[in-house]
Design an enzyme around this catalytic site. Sequence first.
Site, mmCIF file in Angstrom:
data_model
loop_
_atom_site.group_PDB
_atom_site.id
_atom_site.type_symbol
_atom_site.label_atom_id
_atom_site.label_comp_id
_atom_site.label_asym_id
_atom_site.label_seq_id
_atom_site.Cartn_x
_atom_site.Cartn_y
_atom_site.Cartn_z
ATOM 1 N N GLN A 183 -28.548 42.348 -24.021
ATOM 2 C CA GLN A 183 -29.458 42.048 -22.999
ATOM 3 C C GLN A 183 -30.637 42.740 -22.853
ATOM 4 O OE1 GLN A 183 -27.643 39.399 -20.781
ATOM 5 N NE2 GLN A 183 -27.133 39.241 -22.981
ATOM 6 N N ALA A 224 -25.802 36.832 -11.845
ATOM 7 C CA ALA A 224 -25.906 36.785 -13.400
ATOM 8 C C ALA A 224 -27.292 36.898 -13.907
ATOM 9 C CB ALA A 224 -25.011 35.574 -13.857
ATOM 10 N N HIS A 225 -27.225 36.923 -15.316
ATOM 11 C CA HIS A 225 -28.458 37.339 -16.184
ATOM 12 C C HIS A 225 -29.603 36.116 -15.884
ATOM 13 C CE1 HIS A 225 -26.353 35.857 -19.930
ATOM 14 N NE2 HIS A 225 -26.350 34.880 -19.075
ATOM 15 N N ASN A 226 -30.970 36.668 -15.763
ATOM 16 C CA ASN A 226 -32.038 35.689 -15.563
ATOM 17 C C ASN A 226 -31.962 34.655 -14.579
ATOM 18 O OD1 ASN A 226 -31.321 35.718 -18.946
ATOM 19 N ND2 ASN A 226 -33.368 36.166 -18.336
#
Length: 333
Positions: A183, A224-226
């Site tokens: 990440q 969560a990511h993004n």
Amino acid sequence: MSVLLGQILDALGGELVGGDRETLISRIAPLDSAGHGDLSFLSNPRYRQQLAASQAACVIVAPSMRVEAAQRGACIVAADPYAYFARATQWWKAHQQGGKLQGIHPTAVVDASAQVHAAAYVGPLCVVEAGAVIGADTVLKSRVTISHGCVVGERCIVHSGVVIGADGFGFAPSAGQWEKIEQLGCVRIGNDVEIGANTCIDRGALDDTVIEDGVKIDNLVQIAHNVHIGAHTVIAGNTGIAGSARIGKRCQIGGAANILGHLTIADGTVISPTSMVTRSLPKAGFYTGIFPLQENGQWEKNAATFKQLYVLRERIKKLEQTLAEAQRSNNGN
């Protein structure tokens, strides 16, 4: 702690009606349980019966309640009583703790390359990793982790146990196993954001996870990511937002709601508690989606039928009307 009513008025404004600025206020209390030394408020006219019976020393009310409140006793007239009450609690807490928290607690671990503003506060057992940035007047309560390269803006409140910038959940299948996707993004948080206890905001895979200005996030929320969350959106506890979802500005998301990844939610959207959002919502509205757990194939068929229930109902109503008219016609013959 006790303060003069006049001190509150000097700090927050409002018009005092039928009262004395020298009145001692010992706490801020609910209308139905307030005593003789308490400040209370009435924001919803439905509770006006409580106003008449309240023992509060002073009550914050709207202009429309001015006459009624004055008949009971002292009142502060404000355009928005609930907002005035909110600012009163802020003012009260600041006086209780003796001013703003600043500095770095001796038990905190702050990397030498991190930038912590002199007016910020890093609480007990916090960790601020390399390259992280903490803005002015931001408060990190105990045991907060700000991972490397993440940015927290000004005047934010980050409650105990929050983790900002842990790795997002990214793995590629390979020969029956999983390859970790590093990440490489970070988390960027704007100004005036509040994040509840034990919430986790994952760093982006390539681009950053973004929380815009004024967002308020409750306890135990997973982002969560993004994910990108627009300004002044509020998110209640136990909500889960999957990767790359884009939430608009001024949205309201109820507790335990779930939003699937790569969806877009329009500005001003309201989502009911425990709802499962499985598609993008391009038009603002009030949405509710609760469906029982089933085998996926059966669920898909039922979900397709469920979306047509209103149309089917209208068709059945028309069919019933046609049959009734036919029956009346036959009886007439």
